[in-house]
Design a protein around this motif. Structure first.
Motif, PDB file in Angstrom:
ATOM      1  N   ARG A   8      15.238 -76.575 -32.777  1.00  0.00           N
ATOM      2  CA  ARG A   8      14.645 -77.302 -33.911  1.00  0.00           C
ATOM      3  C   ARG A   8      13.978 -76.317 -34.871  1.00  0.00           C
ATOM      4  NH1 ARG A   8      10.232 -78.611 -36.076  1.00  0.00           N
ATOM      5  NH2 ARG A   8       8.891 -77.735 -34.471  1.00  0.00           N
ATOM      6  N   ARG A   9      13.201 -75.395 -34.339  1.00  0.00           N
ATOM      7  CA  ARG A   9      12.505 -74.416 -35.180  1.00  0.00           C
ATOM      8  C   ARG A   9      13.486 -73.469 -35.874  1.00  0.00           C
ATOM      9  NH1 ARG A   9       6.706 -72.646 -32.865  1.00  0.00           N
ATOM     10  NH2 ARG A   9       6.090 -74.571 -31.824  1.00  0.00           N
ATOM     11  N   ARG A  46      16.637 -74.104 -36.746  1.00  0.00           N
ATOM     12  CA  ARG A  46      17.295 -74.852 -37.825  1.00  0.00           C
ATOM     13  C   ARG A  46      16.341 -75.053 -38.999  1.00  0.00           C
ATOM     14  NH1 ARG A  46      20.286 -79.082 -33.749  1.00  0.00           N
ATOM     15  NH2 ARG A  46      22.121 -77.760 -33.342  1.00  0.00           N
ATOM     16  N   GLU A  47      15.092 -75.337 -38.710  1.00  0.00           N
ATOM     17  CA  GLU A  47      14.080 -75.497 -39.750  1.00  0.00           C
ATOM     18  C   GLU A  47      13.929 -74.191 -40.543  1.00  0.00           C
ATOM     19  OE1 GLU A  47       9.573 -75.642 -38.934  1.00  0.00           O
ATOM     20  OE2 GLU A  47      10.169 -77.745 -39.143  1.00  0.00           O
ATOM     21  N   ASN A  54      16.966 -73.795 -42.784  1.00  0.00           N
ATOM     22  CA  ASN A  54      16.948 -74.787 -43.861  1.00  0.00           C
ATOM     23  C   ASN A  54      15.927 -74.428 -44.933  1.00  0.00           C
ATOM     24  OD1 ASN A  54      19.012 -76.387 -42.828  1.00  0.00           O
ATOM     25  ND2 ASN A  54      17.599 -77.653 -41.641  1.00  0.00           N
ATOM     26  N   GLU A  55      14.753 -73.939 -44.525  1.00  0.00           N
ATOM     27  CA  GLU A  55      13.722 -73.538 -45.484  1.00  0.00           C
ATOM     28  C   GLU A  55      14.194 -72.391 -46.371  1.00  0.00           C
ATOM     29  OE1 GLU A  55      10.333 -72.573 -43.082  1.00  0.00           O
ATOM     30  OE2 GLU A  55       9.792 -74.680 -42.772  1.00  0.00           O
TER      31      GLU A  55
END
Length: 185
Positions: free
Chosen positions: A79-80, A82-83, A86-87
């Motif tokens: 999750r982190r 991918r975050e 994405n950022e």
């Protein structure tokens, strides 16, 4: 650039620092969800503490595969990761499941490899307090654990380009990778 392995090492460092048993899945997973991690060009910080050197030390190295095999820890780290991408609208991520789990649809996947003795020499040069034999044994043990784990095992993605870096300098590796990126651009 994100070294995702450093993220798992950082969670392991945090667990050991708090006196948790890394094999205790529940508390380790909860820690992974709540710990503040920063992995960037300035190093690795865990809850504000510089852990750049400690995450490569023998204690963390021996325990990181246990933490990385924890499915809930993996879920949080994915999750982190991918975050993070994405950022930044993309990026270069290095890790053992990036092309198979984290970004299976990535434009370019490269599976970097090297002969075991070369990998051990490189890692021993990074960590001055460990000798070659210890590093070689730790790498072999970690590879076996990571290849055999249930959650996101170490595997080359079917569509990844394999690059054996055994006889290449860092500059040669970078040039080769930059050429691959340019070809996909």
């Amino acid at each position: 650039y994100l070294d995702t392995g450093a993220m798992y090492r950082a969670v392991t460092f945090a667990a050991l620092r708090r006196g948790l048993d890394p094999a205790d899945a529940g508390p380790t997973a909860e820690l992974a969800r709540t710990v503040t991690l920063s992995v960037d060009s300035d190093g690795v910080r865990v809850d504000g503490v510089d852990a750049t050197i400690e995450i490569r030390g023998p204690e963390v190295t021996r325990a990181v595969s246990i933490v990385a095999a924890n499915a809930e820890v993996r879920q949080e780290m994915v999750r982190r990761q991918r975050e993070w991408a994405n950022e930044r609208n993309g990026g270069v991520l290095a890790g053992r499941d990036i092309g198979t789990v984290v970004f299976p649809d990535a434009l370019l996947k490269v599976y970097l490899t090297a002969r075991p003795e070369v990998r051990a020499e490189r890692r021993a040069a990074e960590v001055s307090q460990l000798d070659y034999e210890t590093v070689a044994a730790d790498l072999a043990r970690r590879d076996a654990l990571d290849e055999g784990r249930t959650a996101s095992p170490l595997a080359q993605a079917d569509d990844a380009i394999q690059l054996d870096t055994s006889d290449m300098s860092i500059d040669q590796i970078i040039d080769e990778l930059a050429g691959m990126v340019g070809d996909r651009g």
